[in-house]
Design an enzyme around this catalytic site. Structure first.
Site, PDB file in Angstrom:
ATOM      1  N   GLY A 154      44.978 -13.330 -29.833  1.00 56.71           N
ATOM      2  CA  GLY A 154      44.594 -11.926 -29.724  1.00 56.71           C
ATOM      3  C   GLY A 154      44.734 -11.147 -31.022  1.00 56.71           C
ATOM      4  O   GLY A 154      44.595  -9.933 -31.039  1.00 56.71           O
ATOM      5  N   ASP A 209      33.128 -17.623 -37.074  1.00 53.94           N
ATOM      6  CA  ASP A 209      34.479 -18.169 -36.888  1.00 53.94           C
ATOM      7  C   ASP A 209      34.470 -19.691 -36.958  1.00 53.94           C
ATOM      8  O   ASP A 209      35.320 -20.312 -37.600  1.00 53.94           O
ATOM      9  CB  ASP A 209      35.055 -17.730 -35.533  1.00 53.94           C
ATOM     10  CG  ASP A 209      35.086 -16.223 -35.393  1.00 53.94           C
ATOM     11  OD1 ASP A 209      34.776 -15.536 -36.382  1.00 53.94           O
ATOM     12  OD2 ASP A 209      35.401 -15.742 -34.296  1.00 53.94           O
TER      13      ASP A 209
HETATM   14  C1  GLA Z   1      34.209 -12.478 -33.297  1.00 47.44           C
HETATM   15  C2  GLA Z   1      33.020 -13.431 -33.172  1.00 47.44           C
HETATM   16  C3  GLA Z   1      32.299 -13.604 -34.494  1.00 47.44           C
HETATM   17  C4  GLA Z   1      31.986 -12.258 -35.142  1.00 47.44           C
HETATM   18  C5  GLA Z   1      33.211 -11.364 -35.142  1.00 47.44           C
HETATM   19  C6  GLA Z   1      32.896  -9.971 -35.641  1.00 47.44           C
HETATM   20  O1  GLA Z   1      35.216 -13.030 -34.095  1.00 47.44           O
HETATM   21  O2  GLA Z   1      33.447 -14.673 -32.698  1.00 47.44           O
HETATM   22  O3  GLA Z   1      31.142 -14.360 -34.310  1.00 47.44           O
HETATM   23  O4  GLA Z   1      30.892 -11.639 -34.517  1.00 47.44           O
HETATM   24  O5  GLA Z   1      33.794 -11.253 -33.856  1.00 47.44           O
HETATM   25  O6  GLA Z   1      32.528 -10.004 -36.957  1.00 47.44           O
END
Ligand code: GLA
Length: 376
Positions: free
Chosen positions: A119, A169
């Protein structure tokens, strides 16, 4: 990362012969909510992640143990075998997405553990997905390339976890490199490693330790807003749209969608500014853009919260160079670019004032930019 306890537990539950794999969480310097808009992101992998012990077991079933939760799940590899435990769905989803791409997987035993704070916005879920995508690709010699491994993690989120996330990510977790940030163009998928060594400055995360569970799915709502506006503009993505174009369609979109798109268009500019500033060693400009991102995410994109606005404001008052909410939002941490000499006083002040107001201290993590998915 907890390598020893993972191997020990594996031995205890399933016997010898496991191989170890790891994948990290990530930070993002700037470029938030731009990935699913076809824009740029600027992430790096961190020294916290997931480590897993795995060994094929010669059956068609997976036996998985989540060490930190003390829970075990067992499931088959067909679509109807979806496990009930939310954490096990990540592993199951990765297996299914690999099978959809032709991978001939068998059953396996596995134990995993992680030290990415949950989180906090550092993407513990991508670390988990990347660990299994990378490990299974190696163990079953599937020959899937690294971009596709990242897409497998992303598709797991979409199809098995209900989050229509972008690629940032999983990309960062798979491709991370020690000491480097990466600028990724999420439309062409071209990327560049940027050695990041801001002499005289430090990057530090201040984790509010709040997670606001908002009703419904606010992340998916934000994405839907962007897609509606792109459609009105006649584009596939918001990427490349200008404020003039947005203003020209203002009466055809809701006020809320207008503000969402305004943030994304501004953010695209800011990422490019930051790249240029970094090349010149101009960290003061980098920091200014970070603050702009924060207030854009707070006021226009509305993914911040009171506690994070408070942390950004305290950073500003303490003379921090740049601070902003990091990741998807709705809680988690701020990422702060701080001059060495201001570091101690900022951290002390942020802890004191946050505690005074919210009754607990934020957690502080120094950013150590590290390698991506790997066999240990
Ligand atoms: C989360 C999502 C990513 C991106 C971010 C915001 O981490 O998994 O793909 O969109 O939010 O930048």
């Amino acid at each position: 990362m907890n390598i020893l306890p993972v191997s020990e537990k594996f031995g205890e539950l399933y016997g010898p012969g496991a191989e170890l794999f790891a994948s990290p969480g990530r930070i993002n310097l700037i470029g938030e909510h731009t990935d699913y808009n076809g824009g740029f992101v600027f992430p790096g992998a961190v020294d916290k992640g997931i480590v897993a012990a795995i060994r094929p077991n010669g059956t068609d079933r997976v036996r998985a143990h989540a060490l930190d939760l003390g829970e075990t799940a067992e499931f088959g590899l067909r679509e109807e075998d979806k496990p009930a435990q939310p954490w096990a769905r990540y592993i199951f989803g990765v297996c299914r997405e690999m099978q959809k791409r032709g991978a001939a997987l068998g059953g396996f035993d596995t134990v995993f553990s992680g030290d990415v704070p949950l989180g906090a916005g550092m993407s513990s879920s991508a670390a988990l997905e990347s660990t299994y995508a990378f490990a299974l690709n190696e163990l079953y010699a599937c020959g899937i390339d690294k971009f596709e491994l990242a897409r497998i993690g992303q598709a797991t989120e979409h199809n098995y976890c209900g989050v229509n996330c972008g690629i940032m990510d999983q990309f960062a977790s798979v491709f991370g490199r020690k000491g480097c940030l990466m600028r990724l163009d999420c439309r062409s998928m071209e990327f560049e490693y940027f050695p990041f060594d801001p002499k005289g400055y430090r990057l530090v995360l201040v984790d509010s330790r709040v997670k606001h569970e908002l009703v419904g799915s606010p992340y998916n709502d934000r994405r839907a807003s962007c897609e509606r506006v792109a459609k009105v503009l006649g584009q596939e993505f918001l990427r490349g749209a200008t404020m003039e174009q947005l203003d020209a369609v203002r009466d055809r979109i809701s006020d809320e969608d207008y503000r969402r798109a305004r943030y994304v268009i501004g953010e695209e500019r800011r990422v490019l500014d930051v790249c240029e500033a970094l090349q010149q060693g101009d960290y003061e400009t980098v920091g200014r853009r970070m603050f702009e991102t924060h207030w854009g995410m707070s006021r226009d994109y509305e993914v911040s919260c009171e506690e994070l606005d408070f942390l950004a404001a305290v950073a500003e008052e303490c003379g921090v160079t740049g601070a902003r909410i990091m990741g998807g939002g709705f809680g988690g941490c701020t990422i702060n670019l701080v001059r060495d000499e201001r570091y101690d006083s900022f951290i002390a002040e942020a802890k004191r004032r946050f505690n005074e107001k919210y009754g607990h201290e934020p957690q502080v993590y120094d950013v150590v930019i590290s390698d991506g998915s790997r066999r240990l």
